[in-house]
Design a protein around this motif. Structure first.
Motif, mmCIF file in Angstrom:
data_model
loop_
_atom_site.group_PDB
_atom_site.id
_atom_site.type_symbol
_atom_site.label_atom_id
_atom_site.label_comp_id
_atom_site.label_asym_id
_atom_site.label_seq_id
_atom_site.Cartn_x
_atom_site.Cartn_y
_atom_site.Cartn_z
ATOM 1 N N ILE A 1 0.857 -1.176 0.000
ATOM 2 C CA ILE A 1 0.000 0.000 0.000
ATOM 3 C C ILE A 1 0.894 1.228 0.000
ATOM 4 O O ILE A 1 1.901 1.288 0.710
ATOM 5 C CB ILE A 1 -0.932 -0.003 1.221
ATOM 6 N N THR A 2 0.551 2.207 -0.804
ATOM 7 C CA THR A 2 1.335 3.430 -0.937
ATOM 8 C C THR A 2 0.682 4.539 -0.123
ATOM 9 O O THR A 2 -0.396 5.015 -0.480
ATOM 10 C CB THR A 2 1.409 3.855 -2.419
ATOM 11 N N PRO A 3 1.307 4.943 0.996
ATOM 12 C CA PRO A 3 0.740 6.061 1.752
ATOM 13 C C PRO A 3 0.908 7.354 0.956
ATOM 14 O O PRO A 3 1.938 7.570 0.315
ATOM 15 C CB PRO A 3 1.565 6.110 3.035
ATOM 16 N N LEU A 4 -0.102 8.210 0.991
ATOM 17 C CA LEU A 4 -0.051 9.462 0.245
ATOM 18 C C LEU A 4 0.255 10.617 1.186
ATOM 19 O O LEU A 4 -0.257 10.668 2.309
ATOM 20 C CB LEU A 4 -1.389 9.714 -0.450
ATOM 21 N N ASP A 5 1.066 11.553 0.706
ATOM 22 C CA ASP A 5 1.325 12.753 1.486
ATOM 23 C C ASP A 5 0.251 13.797 1.164
ATOM 24 O O ASP A 5 -0.615 13.569 0.321
ATOM 25 C CB ASP A 5 2.745 13.280 1.244
ATOM 26 N N GLU A 6 0.317 14.946 1.811
ATOM 27 C CA GLU A 6 -0.724 15.967 1.629
ATOM 28 C C GLU A 6 -0.792 16.472 0.197
ATOM 29 O O GLU A 6 -1.878 16.717 -0.332
ATOM 30 C CB GLU A 6 -0.503 17.127 2.601
ATOM 31 N N GLN A 7 0.358 16.645 -0.449
ATOM 32 C CA GLN A 7 0.375 17.125 -1.823
ATOM 33 C C GLN A 7 -0.314 16.124 -2.757
ATOM 34 O O GLN A 7 -1.084 16.503 -3.636
ATOM 35 C CB GLN A 7 1.813 17.378 -2.270
ATOM 36 N N GLN A 8 -0.059 14.847 -2.565
ATOM 37 C CA GLN A 8 -0.690 13.815 -3.380
ATOM 38 C C GLN A 8 -2.188 13.740 -3.106
ATOM 39 O O GLN A 8 -2.987 13.580 -4.026
ATOM 40 C CB GLN A 8 -0.021 12.465 -3.121
ATOM 41 N N ARG A 9 -2.577 13.894 -1.851
ATOM 42 C CA ARG A 9 -4.004 13.911 -1.515
ATOM 43 C C ARG A 9 -4.694 15.106 -2.165
ATOM 44 O O ARG A 9 -5.828 15.005 -2.634
ATOM 45 C CB ARG A 9 -4.204 13.942 -0.003
ATOM 46 N N ASP A 10 -4.005 16.257 -2.207
ATOM 47 C CA ASP A 10 -4.567 17.438 -2.878
ATOM 48 C C ASP A 10 -4.776 17.167 -4.366
ATOM 49 O O ASP A 10 -5.785 17.593 -4.944
ATOM 50 C CB ASP A 10 -3.653 18.653 -2.691
ATOM 51 N N ARG A 11 -3.841 16.473 -4.990
ATOM 52 C CA ARG A 11 -4.006 16.125 -6.408
ATOM 53 C C ARG A 11 -5.232 15.240 -6.617
ATOM 54 O O ARG A 11 -5.968 15.398 -7.583
ATOM 55 C CB ARG A 11 -2.758 15.428 -6.934
ATOM 56 N N ILE A 12 -5.435 14.289 -5.706
ATOM 57 C CA ILE A 12 -6.613 13.421 -5.800
ATOM 58 C C ILE A 12 -7.884 14.242 -5.607
ATOM 59 O O ILE A 12 -8.868 14.059 -6.333
ATOM 60 C CB ILE A 12 -6.542 12.262 -4.787
ATOM 61 N N HIS A 13 -7.879 15.187 -4.670
ATOM 62 C CA HIS A 13 -9.053 16.049 -4.467
ATOM 63 C C HIS A 13 -9.365 16.859 -5.727
ATOM 64 O O HIS A 13 -10.540 17.005 -6.094
ATOM 65 C CB HIS A 13 -8.855 16.981 -3.268
ATOM 66 N N ARG A 14 -8.329 17.375 -6.388
ATOM 67 C CA ARG A 14 -8.558 18.103 -7.648
ATOM 68 C C ARG A 14 -9.160 17.187 -8.703
ATOM 69 O O ARG A 14 -10.077 17.573 -9.433
ATOM 70 C CB ARG A 14 -7.250 18.719 -8.153
ATOM 71 N N LEU A 15 -8.658 15.957 -8.761
ATOM 72 C CA LEU A 15 -9.186 14.970 -9.699
ATOM 73 C C LEU A 15 -10.652 14.655 -9.378
ATOM 74 O O LEU A 15 -11.492 14.538 -10.283
ATOM 75 C CB LEU A 15 -8.338 13.705 -9.643
ATOM 76 N N LEU A 16 -10.975 14.562 -8.100
ATOM 77 C CA LEU A 16 -12.359 14.296 -7.694
ATOM 78 C C LEU A 16 -13.283 15.446 -8.089
ATOM 79 O O LEU A 16 -14.430 15.222 -8.485
ATOM 80 C CB LEU A 16 -12.437 14.053 -6.186
ATOM 81 N N ARG A 17 -12.795 16.679 -7.986
ATOM 82 C CA ARG A 17 -13.613 17.820 -8.398
ATOM 83 C C ARG A 17 -13.894 17.784 -9.903
ATOM 84 O O ARG A 17 -14.977 18.159 -10.337
ATOM 85 C CB ARG A 17 -12.936 19.128 -8.005
ATOM 86 N N ARG A 18 -12.921 17.315 -10.679
ATOM 87 C CA ARG A 18 -13.135 17.210 -12.135
ATOM 88 C C ARG A 18 -14.075 16.059 -12.490
ATOM 89 O O ARG A 18 -14.968 16.207 -13.302
ATOM 90 C CB ARG A 18 -11.804 17.012 -12.853
ATOM 91 N N ARG A 19 -13.850 14.899 -11.890
ATOM 92 C CA ARG A 19 -14.632 13.703 -12.234
ATOM 93 C C ARG A 19 -16.011 13.674 -11.578
ATOM 94 O O ARG A 19 -16.924 13.057 -12.103
ATOM 95 C CB ARG A 19 -13.879 12.433 -11.841
ATOM 96 N N ARG A 20 -16.130 14.290 -10.414
ATOM 97 C CA ARG A 20 -17.373 14.313 -9.645
ATOM 98 C C ARG A 20 -17.987 12.924 -9.469
ATOM 99 O O ARG A 20 -19.152 12.696 -9.814
ATOM 100 C CB ARG A 20 -18.379 15.262 -10.284
ATOM 101 N N PRO A 21 -17.225 11.971 -8.895
ATOM 102 C CA PRO A 21 -17.803 10.650 -8.681
ATOM 103 C C PRO A 21 -18.871 10.694 -7.593
ATOM 104 O O PRO A 21 -18.797 11.501 -6.667
ATOM 105 C CB PRO A 21 -16.604 9.808 -8.229
ATOM 106 N N ALA A 22 -19.858 9.832 -7.718
ATOM 107 C CA ALA A 22 -20.923 9.748 -6.721
ATOM 108 C C ALA A 22 -20.664 8.574 -5.789
ATOM 109 O O ALA A 22 -20.203 7.515 -6.222
ATOM 110 C CB ALA A 22 -22.270 9.577 -7.408
ATOM 111 N N CYS A 23 -20.981 8.759 -4.527
ATOM 112 C CA CYS A 23 -20.898 7.669 -3.560
ATOM 113 C C CYS A 23 -21.901 6.602 -3.996
ATOM 114 O O CYS A 23 -23.074 6.915 -4.225
ATOM 115 C CB CYS A 23 -21.226 8.180 -2.166
ATOM 116 N N PRO A 24 -21.460 5.352 -4.132
ATOM 117 C CA PRO A 24 -22.387 4.317 -4.581
ATOM 118 C C PRO A 24 -23.513 4.042 -3.588
ATOM 119 O O PRO A 24 -24.541 3.482 -3.954
ATOM 120 C CB PRO A 24 -21.507 3.079 -4.761
#
Length: 113
Positions: A34-57
């Motif tokens: 498992i790859t732990p993510l740092d804050e910068q990587q988590r921020d990148r994922i948050h930006r990706l989530l804002r673009r993709r707008r996935p819905a909670c299943p």
């Protein structure tokens, strides 16, 4: 219409125990960690989530997510690209009956500088 999935059989094995499949490059013999993510990587994922707008299943939430760690998928699933990762997500909506899910992302989307 039903479909059948045929598992690939290794065509050869390297000296280090790695398996080579027809049409695939070499895959590691040991399972990935498992790859732990740092804050910068988590921020990148948050930006990706804002673009993709996935819905909670479970509840349909599209806004609040807590980003967890990442797991390489290319080793585990031959149908996935070798640079694919599953990033853990937790729905931030109170009362969500099943808040844990994940999103598949490419390595370059969050691990590169």
């Amino acid at each position: 219409m039903t479909s059948t999935t045929r598992s690939k059989q290794p065509t050869s094995r390297g000296e280090d125990g790695s398996r080579h499949f027809a049409g695939d490059s070499l895959r590691p013999a040991q399972p990935p960690e498992i790859t732990p993510l740092d804050e910068q990587q988590r921020d990148r994922i948050h930006r990706l989530l804002r673009r993709r707008r996935p819905a909670c299943p479970s509840c349909g939430n599209r806004r609040r997510w807590t980003v967890g760690d990442a797991l390489p998928l290319g080793f585990l699933f031959l149908d996935e690209e070798e640079d694919a990762y599953m990033v853990a997500l937790t729905c931030g909506r109170r009362g969500c009956p099943r808040p844990r899910t994940g999103i598949v992302v490419r390595e370059e989307d969050f691990l590169s500088a």
